[in-house]
Motif scaffolding. Structure first.
Motif, mmCIF file in Angstrom:
data_model
loop_
_atom_site.group_PDB
_atom_site.id
_atom_site.type_symbol
_atom_site.label_atom_id
_atom_site.label_comp_id
_atom_site.label_asym_id
_atom_site.label_seq_id
_atom_site.Cartn_x
_atom_site.Cartn_y
_atom_site.Cartn_z
ATOM 1 N N ALA A 106 -3.157 -6.941 -12.221
ATOM 2 C CA ALA A 106 -3.626 -6.604 -10.882
ATOM 3 C C ALA A 106 -4.403 -8.077 -10.350
ATOM 4 O O ALA A 106 -4.025 -8.581 -9.467
ATOM 5 C CB ALA A 106 -4.559 -5.462 -10.786
ATOM 6 N N TRP B 191 4.780 -2.474 -8.633
ATOM 7 C CA TRP B 191 4.035 -1.271 -8.827
ATOM 8 C C TRP B 191 4.300 -0.698 -10.193
ATOM 9 O O TRP B 191 5.329 -0.716 -10.463
ATOM 10 C CB TRP B 191 4.364 -0.089 -7.608
ATOM 11 C CG TRP B 191 3.799 -0.619 -6.150
ATOM 12 C CD1 TRP B 191 4.128 -1.382 -5.518
ATOM 13 C CD2 TRP B 191 2.412 -0.153 -5.900
ATOM 14 N NE1 TRP B 191 3.266 -1.279 -4.180
ATOM 15 C CE2 TRP B 191 2.427 -0.666 -4.621
ATOM 16 C CE3 TRP B 191 1.539 0.844 -6.320
ATOM 17 C CZ2 TRP B 191 1.174 -0.353 -3.625
ATOM 18 C CZ3 TRP B 191 0.129 1.195 -5.404
ATOM 19 C CH2 TRP B 191 -0.041 0.422 -4.062
ATOM 20 N N MET C 220 0.948 -1.043 0.044
ATOM 21 C CA MET C 220 0.010 0.086 0.126
ATOM 22 C C MET C 220 0.863 1.236 -0.067
ATOM 23 O O MET C 220 1.895 1.223 0.443
ATOM 24 C CB MET C 220 -0.808 -0.032 1.207
ATOM 25 C CG MET C 220 -1.489 1.144 1.373
ATOM 26 S SD MET C 220 -2.348 1.254 3.103
ATOM 27 C CE MET C 220 -4.009 1.513 2.660
ATOM 28 N N THR D 155 -5.866 1.737 -9.578
ATOM 29 C CA THR D 155 -6.050 2.899 -9.009
ATOM 30 C C THR D 155 -6.115 3.860 -9.933
ATOM 31 O O THR D 155 -5.214 4.255 -10.566
ATOM 32 C CB THR D 155 -5.537 3.407 -7.657
ATOM 33 O OG1 THR D 155 -5.642 2.496 -6.910
ATOM 34 C CG2 THR D 155 -5.972 4.729 -7.231
ATOM 35 N N LYS E 46 -0.274 -7.303 -9.249
ATOM 36 C CA LYS E 46 0.402 -6.039 -9.351
ATOM 37 C C LYS E 46 -0.585 -5.176 -8.815
ATOM 38 O O LYS E 46 -1.666 -4.844 -8.708
ATOM 39 C CB LYS E 46 0.864 -5.981 -10.749
ATOM 40 C CG LYS E 46 1.749 -6.988 -11.068
ATOM 41 C CD LYS E 46 3.236 -6.806 -11.099
ATOM 42 C CE LYS E 46 3.939 -8.023 -11.689
ATOM 43 N NZ LYS E 46 5.232 -7.768 -11.447
ATOM 44 N N SER E 47 0.212 -3.868 -8.376
ATOM 45 C CA SER E 47 -0.659 -2.818 -7.995
ATOM 46 C C SER E 47 -0.108 -1.466 -9.129
ATOM 47 O O SER E 47 0.924 -1.354 -9.478
ATOM 48 C CB SER E 47 -0.057 -2.121 -6.711
ATOM 49 O OG SER E 47 0.089 -3.188 -5.990
ATOM 50 N N ALA F 46 -2.699 -1.905 -2.616
ATOM 51 C CA ALA F 46 -1.884 -2.927 -3.270
ATOM 52 C C ALA F 46 -2.768 -3.815 -4.005
ATOM 53 O O ALA F 46 -3.896 -4.219 -3.606
ATOM 54 C CB ALA F 46 -0.879 -3.677 -2.395
ATOM 55 N N GLY F 47 -2.289 -4.514 -5.069
ATOM 56 C CA GLY F 47 -3.081 -5.250 -5.835
ATOM 57 C C GLY F 47 -4.398 -4.925 -6.542
ATOM 58 O O GLY F 47 -5.182 -5.822 -6.902
ATOM 59 N N ARG F 48 -4.470 -3.826 -6.988
ATOM 60 C CA ARG F 48 -5.589 -2.992 -7.329
ATOM 61 C C ARG F 48 -5.346 -1.969 -8.423
ATOM 62 O O ARG F 48 -3.982 -1.669 -8.685
ATOM 63 C CB ARG F 48 -6.496 -2.283 -6.501
ATOM 64 C CG ARG F 48 -7.150 -3.117 -5.225
ATOM 65 C CD ARG F 48 -8.232 -3.792 -5.671
ATOM 66 N NE ARG F 48 -9.015 -4.496 -4.549
ATOM 67 C CZ ARG F 48 -8.473 -5.677 -3.985
ATOM 68 N NH1 ARG F 48 -7.735 -6.412 -4.622
ATOM 69 N NH2 ARG F 48 -9.131 -6.288 -2.859
#
Ligand SMILES: Nc1ncnc2c1ncn2[C@@H]1O[C@H](COP(=O)(O)OP(=O)(O)OP(=O)(O)O)[C@@H](O)[C@H]1O
Ligand SMILES: [Mg+2]
Length: 252
Positions: free
Chosen positions: A182, A156, A1, A30, A187-188, A26-28
């Motif tokens: 993601a 990231w 994050m 945005t 992955k972020s 993280a993992g989204r």
């Protein structure tokens, strides 16, 4: 994050970002949205340590990004800037090879070469791999830079207006690839995007900036409302549903 706390940044005496507090999961995927001049690129550069803040804190998994060190940060985070500049007599495959630098320090291993070939194939650059960057179209060049960031193979990926110059086929492909990075690989992804439908239909989370401050942030379903988006852009935005996904209308 990524956690941004009380972050302020200004150039000379004029403030650009004023007390930003934002969380990027993280993992989204945005989406970083907001009007021209809101401070989106500035925030991205601060996170990537390409600019220094006047005050405040930015942490990545609890560690101040300023304390991570350049090489280590480049192993964790890849960035594609809004305005792409590079020596034009660089070939596509060599540019993508630069993405392996944090891993290889210039001496490419078989693993690095495989990562380069994979990025070239994924971004449809096989026929262009020997071309110089100044012999490419705008969208092809954009894809070459994104492929370089992809080859960096970081947790990231920060992309400032990656859809610029891309035709609808390549724009959709890129968004779908980012989603699967993601969803399937954890992955972020952070993308600055002006096309609201890419922001609300394809992203999980949104951070909206206006006049150097956070206007709203949170999961898309909760925050990307017609009222919030209308206020953000000072333009009437209606949200409808299309195939179970939100769809923004702002042409009327
Ligand atoms: N080097 C600079 N010197 C002075 N002001 C700057 C500098 N870079 C950016 N700014 C100002 O800071 C503000 C935020 O700029 P920034 O590039 O972060 O906006 P943005 O949200 O990315 O906009 P856009 O959607 O147009 O790319 C703008 O008012 C801009 O003019
Ligand atoms: Mg910008």
């Amino acid at each position: 994050m990524i956690q941004v706390t009380n972050l302020s940044c200004g150039i000379a005496s004029s403030p650009i970002l004023k007390g930003i507090a934002a969380s990027i999961p993280a993992g989204r995927v945005t989406a970083l949205i907001g009007p021209n001049g809101a401070g989106k690129s500035t925030l991205l550069k601060l996170i990537a340590q390409q600019l220094t803040a006047n005050s405040g804190s930015i942490t990545l998994d609890g560690v101040e990004v300023s304390e991570i060190g350049a090489r280590k940060l480049a192993q964790k985070m890849a960035v594609v800037a809004q305005h792409l500049t590079v020596a034009s007599r660089v070939r596509v495959q060599d540019l993508i090879g630069f993405g392996r630098w944090p891993h290889s320090q210039g001496r490419l291993t078989a693993e690095d070469r495989a990562a380069i070939d994979d990025a070239i194939a994924r971004f449809g650059l096989s026929a262009l791999r020997q071309r110089f960057l100044d012999e490419l179209s705008g969208g092809q060049r954009q894809r070459a830079f994104i492929a370089m960031a992809f080859a960096q193979d970081t947790d990231w990926l920060l992309l400032d207006e990656p859809l610029n110059n891309l035709d609808l086929h390549h724009a959709r492909n890129l968004m779908s690839r980012l989603r699967s990075l993601a969803e399937d690989r954890g992955k972020s992804i952070v993308i600055v995007v002006h096309d609201l439908n890419y922001a609300i239909s394809w992203s999980d989370h949104v951070v909206a900036l206006k006049d150097g401050q956070v206007a709203f942030q949170g999961p898309v379903a909760e925050t990307a409302t017609a009222a919030n988006l209308t206020d953000l852009y000072e333009t009437p935005v209606a949200i409808t549903q299309s195939d179970g996904r939100p769809f923004a209308q702002y042409h009327r």
